[in-house]
Scaffold this active site. Sequence first.
Site, mmCIF file in Angstrom:
data_model
loop_
_atom_site.group_PDB
_atom_site.id
_atom_site.type_symbol
_atom_site.label_atom_id
_atom_site.label_comp_id
_atom_site.label_asym_id
_atom_site.label_seq_id
_atom_site.Cartn_x
_atom_site.Cartn_y
_atom_site.Cartn_z
ATOM 1 N N ASP A 9 0.969 -1.115 0.078
ATOM 2 C CA ASP A 9 0.039 0.120 -0.198
ATOM 3 C C ASP A 9 0.863 1.346 -0.077
ATOM 4 O O ASP A 9 2.165 1.254 0.517
ATOM 5 C CB ASP A 9 -0.820 0.113 1.183
ATOM 6 C CG ASP A 9 -1.744 1.151 1.445
ATOM 7 O OD1 ASP A 9 -2.380 1.556 0.487
ATOM 8 O OD2 ASP A 9 -1.755 1.567 2.587
ATOM 9 N N ASP A 11 -0.164 4.954 0.883
ATOM 10 C CA ASP A 11 -0.399 5.997 1.978
ATOM 11 C C ASP A 11 -0.208 5.499 3.480
ATOM 12 O O ASP A 11 -1.037 4.522 3.751
ATOM 13 C CB ASP A 11 -1.669 6.779 1.743
ATOM 14 C CG ASP A 11 -1.945 7.392 0.392
ATOM 15 O OD1 ASP A 11 -0.964 7.659 -0.206
ATOM 16 O OD2 ASP A 11 -2.819 7.787 0.321
#
Length: 263
Positions: A9, A11
């Site tokens: 991922d 963020d």
Amino acid sequence: MPRAAAFFDLDKTLIEGSSAIHFGRAAYRRGLVSKRQLAKDLWANVKFRLRGSTDEETDALRQRILDSIAGHRVVDLARLGPEMLAGILPRAYPEMLETAWRHQDAGVPVYIVTAASQELADTLASVFQLDGGIGMRSEILDGVYTGRPAGPFTYREGKAEAIREVAEREGFDLAESFAYSDSESDLPMLRAVGHPVAVNPDPELLRVARAEGWQVVTFDRLRRRVRLGATVAGLSAAGAGAGYVVARLRPSRRERMWTSLRR
């Protein structure tokens, strides 16, 4: 032997905070969004960094991005890249980049998986020297964005769907693969692989990770910075320069992570 991959991922996992706000700032300076909308996105970014985001907030952000780029040339948005990177790159977590590169050194391809645009995912994958990006695809006709999606929204189940597509295309064995995320919203992606890792997890993801025996890595800076700042302000202004404490990986967790990478 089965081929594994590692999916990260973006963020709060590879970088501190939200990449979307850096798109917003660059777009504002180019006249693509208003000052009012930028202020709303700044506040949404602060809330996201402190407590994560809701489905409604994320869907609204996706629609705002699609609406804002509708009618614009692909090349014009690509030219926002240098300004966006100037905001994003200083917020990269060195710890996670080292983890990603260790995967590569072990022969495991590494992908960024994000609800941000495919173009941003590709750009960051190239800058970070990773193997590819998986992001939100927008429809393009004659070099212009239509404002309509061109694939699944890479959020929640959409992320899991996207990595399954890549795994099928590239011949990856997801049971041997890794996934890293900070958010409960990425549980479908984490559960799609054999080696899930919770990074700076929100409370719900931390609960699940502990219950299921997943590895947990924590070194998020903002939450501690805010808490310490509030304490110092309440005591005296003289303590304002005290700084903040960064939580480090416990040796046992480091050892388990590197052991899993060598397998």
